[in-house]
Design a protein around this motif. Structure first.
Motif, PDB file in Angstrom:
ATOM      1  N   HIS A 114     -11.406   2.666  -0.065  1.00  0.00           N
ATOM      2  CA  HIS A 114     -11.277   3.368  -1.346  1.00  0.00           C
ATOM      3  C   HIS A 114     -11.651   2.445  -2.506  1.00  0.00           C
TER       4      HIS A 114
ATOM      5  N   GLU B 211     -10.564   6.113  -7.301  1.00  0.00           N
ATOM      6  CA  GLU B 211     -10.254   7.146  -6.307  1.00  0.00           C
ATOM      7  C   GLU B 211      -8.762   7.140  -5.961  1.00  0.00           C
TER       8      GLU B 211
ATOM      9  N   ASP C  42      -6.934   8.595  -9.068  1.00  0.00           N
ATOM     10  CA  ASP C  42      -7.178  10.033  -9.252  1.00  0.00           C
ATOM     11  C   ASP C  42      -6.536  10.885  -8.161  1.00  0.00           C
ATOM     12  N   ASN C  43      -6.296  10.273  -7.005  1.00  0.00           N
ATOM     13  CA  ASN C  43      -5.754  11.038  -5.873  1.00  0.00           C
ATOM     14  C   ASN C  43      -4.413  10.485  -5.410  1.00  0.00           C
ATOM     15  N   TYR C  44      -3.620  10.023  -6.377  1.00  0.00           N
ATOM     16  CA  TYR C  44      -2.363   9.360  -6.022  1.00  0.00           C
ATOM     17  C   TYR C  44      -1.430  10.275  -5.236  1.00  0.00           C
ATOM     18  N   ASP C  45      -1.344  11.542  -5.624  1.00  0.00           N
ATOM     19  CA  ASP C  45      -0.409  12.455  -4.934  1.00  0.00           C
ATOM     20  C   ASP C  45      -0.732  12.559  -3.452  1.00  0.00           C
ATOM     21  N   GLU C  46      -2.019  12.486  -3.097  1.00  0.00           N
ATOM     22  CA  GLU C  46      -2.409  12.566  -1.691  1.00  0.00           C
ATOM     23  C   GLU C  46      -2.268  11.225  -0.968  1.00  0.00           C
ATOM     24  N   LEU C  47      -2.419  10.126  -1.718  1.00  0.00           N
ATOM     25  CA  LEU C  47      -2.481   8.806  -1.087  1.00  0.00           C
ATOM     26  C   LEU C  47      -1.161   8.037  -1.121  1.00  0.00           C
ATOM     27  N   GLU C  48      -0.186   8.537  -1.862  1.00  0.00           N
ATOM     28  CA  GLU C  48       1.086   7.802  -1.963  1.00  0.00           C
ATOM     29  C   GLU C  48       1.661   7.546  -0.555  1.00  0.00           C
TER      30      GLU C  48
ATOM     31  N   LYS D  67       0.280   5.960   1.807  1.00  0.00           N
ATOM     32  CA  LYS D  67      -0.751   5.802   2.832  1.00  0.00           C
ATOM     33  C   LYS D  67      -1.437   4.438   2.693  1.00  0.00           C
TER      34      LYS D  67
END
Length: 489
Positions: A36, A40, A43-49, A51
């Motif tokens: 990443h 990225e 911008d996509n923290y909710d999906e990547l928190e 991970k």
């Protein structure tokens, strides 16, 4: 200060030597699996928190606090904070990390989280030194501000000034947008020679070189025109090229001796067709690159949404210089008018040349919004079709924005007999001392004798377009490596 700098540089080399002795040479590492970029993740923290991600880039900041530290990693898209704790990466790795320097390139793998202050970060599980920086970056808060150094060391400029990186990202997007637009219009991208026997197609002094294998003097091209027209003769009805051209001229805020030119030629159309195509192309670039048809440049807002203004050179001179060129009978009268207007000219300049000089002096600065200036005098247009109703003028336009010439287009001359006479006139100008005049190109004349259909053509400098679209004041700001005088001169 110089002693301190030398000590810093010595310590960096000593650190590298110690790493190499310990079997941890960063320069033997061949790859790092980056998953990443910084933006990225943000911008996509909710999906990547929570991970695991792998980031890589240059360490721009480091703060060591006992058993835990913070650093900032800068990559292509931006930067992100990393939290590096001894208990997470191991004691030996943490000792190594504490010795890393700002400017080192590192790879970090870890989980995405937010700190107590709410900053999106990466909690490092591993830290890998990928390249050791043996120099120091400019001082953080003052950055790299000396323009000469910025141009000479563009690599440092890109590291320290994010807006510079943004400019060149936009430049790439501008060129790719032009390519997509022309591909959609049925144009074919081609490549033509840079080394030529005859450098024609523009009024410019060429660079000269020598080709040892053939023991022959050659020139670097000043234009793309004459070869692209040969392809129109060959039946490739829509062609374009985006490439470097070279003109042995001065350096200023709008000129560099090598620059990027886009030229296209379309069979079975004329300069009116080129106006329509150019207007559509500029609108497309503005929208895709800046997200708007209104683009700020300096103190002006350039509006690409409104229909571009269209005016003849004669009408423009009448409007801004208060001279009705239709009443000018000959060169003698033209010179009298130039004298009254304090416009300088040379003995070789004819009536049409002087009209162009008055236009440059009195009109150009007023053309801020996109404007097509049409119907130029034949004396300054050796490759252009005459206007059928007035052979003193040709079917040519230049487009102006912000008072600058941005594009040059013709209804292309396809009469080989007329073209030979125009070349003869250019040869006479060359003999009279005009170093920018064209010379006769026999192979091009042969191509015209084979037969070229009615054709419209246009050329424009990519660099000036990038200047407008990125609000850049100088051409050197949009060239990654502008021409510079050698430091030892």
């Amino acid at each position: 200060m110089e002693q301190n700098l030398n000590e810093i540089l010595r310590l960096r080399r000593e650190k590298l030597a110690n790493l190499q002795e310990a079997g941890k040479d960063p320069f033997v590492i061949t790859k790092f699996d980056q998953t990443h970029h910084s933006v990225e993740i943000k911008d996509n923290y909710d999906e990547l928190e929570g991970k695991t991600v792998s980031i890589a880039g240059r360490m721009m900041f480091k703060r060591v606090m006992g058993k835990a530290s913070f650093c900032n990693v800068q990559d292509l898209k931006g930067s992100i904070q990393a939290y590096v704790a001894r208990d997470s990466i191991g004691e030996d790795s943490y000792k190594d990390f504490k010795k890393y320097d700002v400017g080192d390139i590192i790879g970090i793998t870890g989980e995405v989280f937010k700190t107590k202050t709410g900053e999106i970060s990466v909690h490092a599980a591993t830290v890998t030194l990928l390249s050791k920086s043996l120099q120091i970056l400019p001082e953080k808060y003052h950055g790299l501000t000396d323009t000469d150094t910025r141009y000479r060391q563009r690599y440092t400029d890109l590291i320290m000034n994010s807006e510079v990186k943004d400019t060149f990202v936009k430049r790439s997007k501008i060129i790719s947008t032009i390519r997509r637009f022309l591909d959609e219009q049925g144009f074919m991208e081609v490549e033509t020679p840079m080394l030529v026997q005859n450098a024609g197609g523009a009024a410019a002094r060429p660079f000269e070189t020598h080709f040892n294998a053939l023991d022959e003097d050659l020139k670097l091209r000043i234009s793309l025109e004459l070869y692209l027209k040969r392809l129109i003769v060959g039946g490739l009805e829509r062609v374009y090229e985006i490439g470097r051209v070279f003109r042995n001229e001065g350096l200023d805020t709008r000129h560099n001796p090598e620059f990027t030119l886009m030229e296209l030629y379309q069979a079975y159309t004329d300069y009116h067709g080129m106006m329509d195509l150019t207007e559509a192309m500029y609108r497309r670039v503005a929208q895709e690159v800046n997200g708007s048809m209104q683009v700020k440049y300096g103190e002006h807002v350039i509006d690409f949404e409104k229909p571009f203004a269209r005016i003849t050179m004669v009408d423009a001179v009448k409007q801004y210089a208060n001279v009705d060129w239709n009443e000018v009978k000959d060169t003698a009268q033209a010179r009298e008018i130039a004298d009254k207007l304090h416009v300088e000219y040379e003995d070789r300049h004819q009536k049409g040349d002087i009209l162009s000089l008055i236009f440059e002096e009195y009109v150009e600065e007023h053309l801020i919004q996109p404007t097509f200036v049409m119907d130029h005098p034949i004396e300054i247009s050796p490759l252009t079709k005459k206007k059928p109703d007035n052979p003193e003028y040709v079917e040519r336009f230049e487009m102006f924005i912000n008072g600058w010439e941005m594009a040059n287009a013709y209804s292309e001359l396809n009469d080989p007999i007329d073209q030979r006479e125009r070349f003869k006139a250019q040869e006479a100008m060359l003999a009279a001392g005009d170093e920018e005049a064209n010379t006769t190109d026999e192979d091009f004349l042969n191509a015209l004798e084979i037969g070229m259909p009615p054709t419209g053509g246009i050329g424009y400098g990519i660099d000036r377009l990038v200047m407008i679209m990125t609000d850049s004041p100088a051409i050197r700001d949009v060239l990654l490596f502008p021409t510079m005088k050698s430091l030892d001169k």
